[in-house]
Design an enzyme around this catalytic site. Structure first.
Site, PDB file in Angstrom:
ATOM      1  N   CYS A   1      58.632  50.945  24.046  1.00 32.77           N
ATOM      2  CA  CYS A   1      59.697  50.311  24.831  1.00 32.77           C
ATOM      3  C   CYS A   1      61.002  51.113  24.700  1.00 32.77           C
ATOM      4  CB  CYS A   1      59.866  48.851  24.415  1.00 32.77           C
ATOM      5  SG  CYS A   1      60.763  47.863  25.647  1.00 32.77           S
TER       6      CYS A   1
ATOM      7  N   HIS B   1      54.433  46.778  25.165  1.00 38.88           N
ATOM      8  CA  HIS B   1      54.348  46.451  23.737  1.00 38.88           C
ATOM      9  C   HIS B   1      52.891  46.309  23.306  1.00 38.88           C
ATOM     10  CE1 HIS B   1      58.611  45.735  22.705  1.00 38.88           C
ATOM     11  NE2 HIS B   1      58.725  45.457  23.992  1.00 38.88           N
TER      12      HIS B   1
ATOM     13  N   GLU C   1      51.780  46.042  20.421  1.00 34.86           N
ATOM     14  CA  GLU C   1      51.646  45.246  19.197  1.00 34.86           C
ATOM     15  C   GLU C   1      51.452  43.760  19.455  1.00 34.86           C
ATOM     16  OE1 GLU C   1      56.158  45.429  19.930  1.00 34.86           O
ATOM     17  OE2 GLU C   1      54.357  46.622  20.341  1.00 34.86           O
TER      18      GLU C   1
END
Length: 506
Positions: free
Chosen positions: A79, A167, A169
């Site tokens: 990001c 993202h 994660e």
């Protein structure tokens, strides 16, 4: 010494989540402020740049000098990290025409790129940015796009440097773990960070650090302090003394049950019944923060008194975990808050700190506990506040109110386990409200107490959703409490999420 991945933190709310995902892939990592890269370290295998609340073109944006990092280590920007790499290499980053938040799907993928190996067109990703890369530098090659974002991912040609504007994660990025695993493979990581390897290295380090010195540890009955105790006991045995204080605000029979569990683990534990002291000092106190302070100070006084009865103590053990360590420093390197499980202990104790779990996330603590052979009911316990039931009794605290709440809570927790719901819930409990209401029992009018049931789902307690428990279960709990707990005639269920509400009421 474990090889490690470094995560440079630019202030994202999901930085710790990146760390947890990397650890889940059996790779040790450390989160450090964006400007604190450990250039002297010889065991770094790669670097991840986190997201940030800033825009890269903001005057106050966090900016890192990557000249000694790029080209030396594989780098993955996430990001803001991806935008920062592009922006500082001559690309353009501008506010997006429409902010990109939520789910999206990859409509183009370069299947030949190492980072995207095994990831296919249509893969769902999670976007969360207000800016977008409008122009990439010449040697930056687009390797993935969505319908709205051309440079969803890129690779810097001639470097082991990548950027993704989504993202990986977060849970909603369905192939996010695969992408991170690909990056670890690019870094050449051995991926040998396991509970067993942690226990082996930590016990060896504790033996060397502590030698024949004696250690005291305050136990709460919770996961962190319990695992800390077992690790220390494995390293130094009889030189560890644990102190477990019953402040009268534990759950029903908890003091006896936990003492029995600790005995089963072979721990040397001093149990202290301090109920009367706490009830006396809390009498008539209604303000939540004042209650917390009285309970906190009372605990410290009791612990200090017991510690002074022991001879030649050199160390204080604490169950500090990695999020505590991270949060104790801001990303500018200044102290935000100190984390001490036994905060405020008198300086006259003059003890050195030993914190065996300071490198672990909460889920890792549980896995280490299981590896140590601890009983599942100890490892899987819900979080329980330090002040105990003291902050679940709204208003002043009396022994009778504690009795009512303990009985109601015991029914709730017992039925939750019986129905197979306990392990699906992050945290649950009963709150005794300072409200009485009219009821009818038999032919008689009653005017008795109201209790609220609370249950939430979460992964880290930063945010939480109220648990959608089965109506039949709630009906059973309500019926059991009203029929079996003298003094309660009404049960309600809290359907507030965090934010805006907090998990606990006080």
């Amino acid at each position: 010494m474990h090889e490690k991945l470094i995560i440079l933190d630019f202030g994202s709310q999901t930085t710790q989540l990146i760390g947890r995902r990397v650890r889940e892939l059996n790779m040790y990592c450390e989160i450090v402020p964006y400007n604190k890269f450990p250039h002297d370290a010889t065991d770094v295998k790669g670097v991840i740049l986190s997201g940030s609340p800033y825009s890269v073109y903001d005057e106050n944006a966090f900016k890192a000098d990557l000249t000694e990092i790029r080209g030396k280590y594989p780098v993955l920007g996430i990001c803001y990290g991806a935008q920062f790499l592009a922006y500082t290499s001559g690309g353009n980053v501008e506010p997006a025409n429409s902010r990109e938040y939520g789910r999206a799907n990859l409509s183009h993928i370069d299947g030949e790129d190492e980072l995207l190996k095994g990831i296919h067109v249509g893969s769902q990703i999670w976007m969360s940015h207000g800016d977008t890369i409008t122009v990439l530098p010449d040697n930056f090659k687009v390797i993935a796009s969505t319908d709205d974002v051309r440079a969803a991912a890129y690779h810097v040609e001639g470097e082991q440097t990548w950027g993704v504007q989504f993202h990986p994660e977060v849970f909603h990025s369905t192939d996010g773990t695969k992408l991170l695993d690909n990056f670890l493979n690019i870094c050449g990581c051995a991926k040998d960070w396991t509970p067993a390897s942690f226990i082996e290295s930590t016990v060896a380090e504790l033996k060397e650090q502590l030698g024949d010195d004696k250690v005291i540890l305050a136990l709460s009955g919770g996961v962190d302090s319990s695992v800390t105790a077992v690790l220390l006991n494995k390293a130094i045995g009889k030189n560890l003394t644990c102190i477990f204080v019953d402040h009268g605000l534990l759950r029903k029979n908890e003091f006896e049950n936990v003492m029995r569990d600790y005995e089963h683990l072979g721990l040397n534990v001093i149990g202290v019944n301090a109920k009367d002291k706490f009830y006396k000092e809390l009498a008539g106190v209604t303000e939540p923060e004042k209650k917390r302070k009285i309970i906190g100070k009372g605990f410290i006084d009791v612990f200090d008194e017991e510690a002074h009865k022991l001879k030649d103590i050199k160390w204080l053990g604490q169950g500090t975990i990695y999020p505590d360590v991270i949060e104790s420093l801001s990303i500018t390197g200044t102290v935000i808050k100190s984390h001490h499980n036994v905060g405020g202990l008198p300086d006259t104790m003059n003890l050195k700190l030993v914190e065996p779990l300071r490198l672990l996330f909460k889920d890792e603590v549980r896995r280490v506990g299981m590896e140590l052979g601890m009983q599942p009911h100890l490892i899987k316990r819900h979080p329980f506040p330090g002040p105990g039931l003291g902050i679940r009794i709204l208003g002043d605290i009396t022994p009778e109110k504690v009795r009512i709440l303990q009985d109601a809570d015991d029914i709730y927790m017992s039925l939750m386990r019986e129905w197979g719901l306990y392990d699906k819930i992050w945290q649950a409990g009963v709150i005794l409200l300072p409200i009485q209401s009219v009821g009818v029992m038999g032919d008689e009018r009653t005017y008795e107490n109201t209790v609220a049931l609370r249950a939430v789902t979460s992964t880290d307690a930063m945010t939480a959703d109220w648990a959608q428990l089965p109506y039949e279960f709630l009906a059973k709990v309500s019926n059991e409490i009203i029929n079996k707990v003298k003094g309660v005639n009404r049960v309600v269920y809290d359907i507030s999420s965090k934010p805006p509400a907090t998990i606990e009421w006080e």
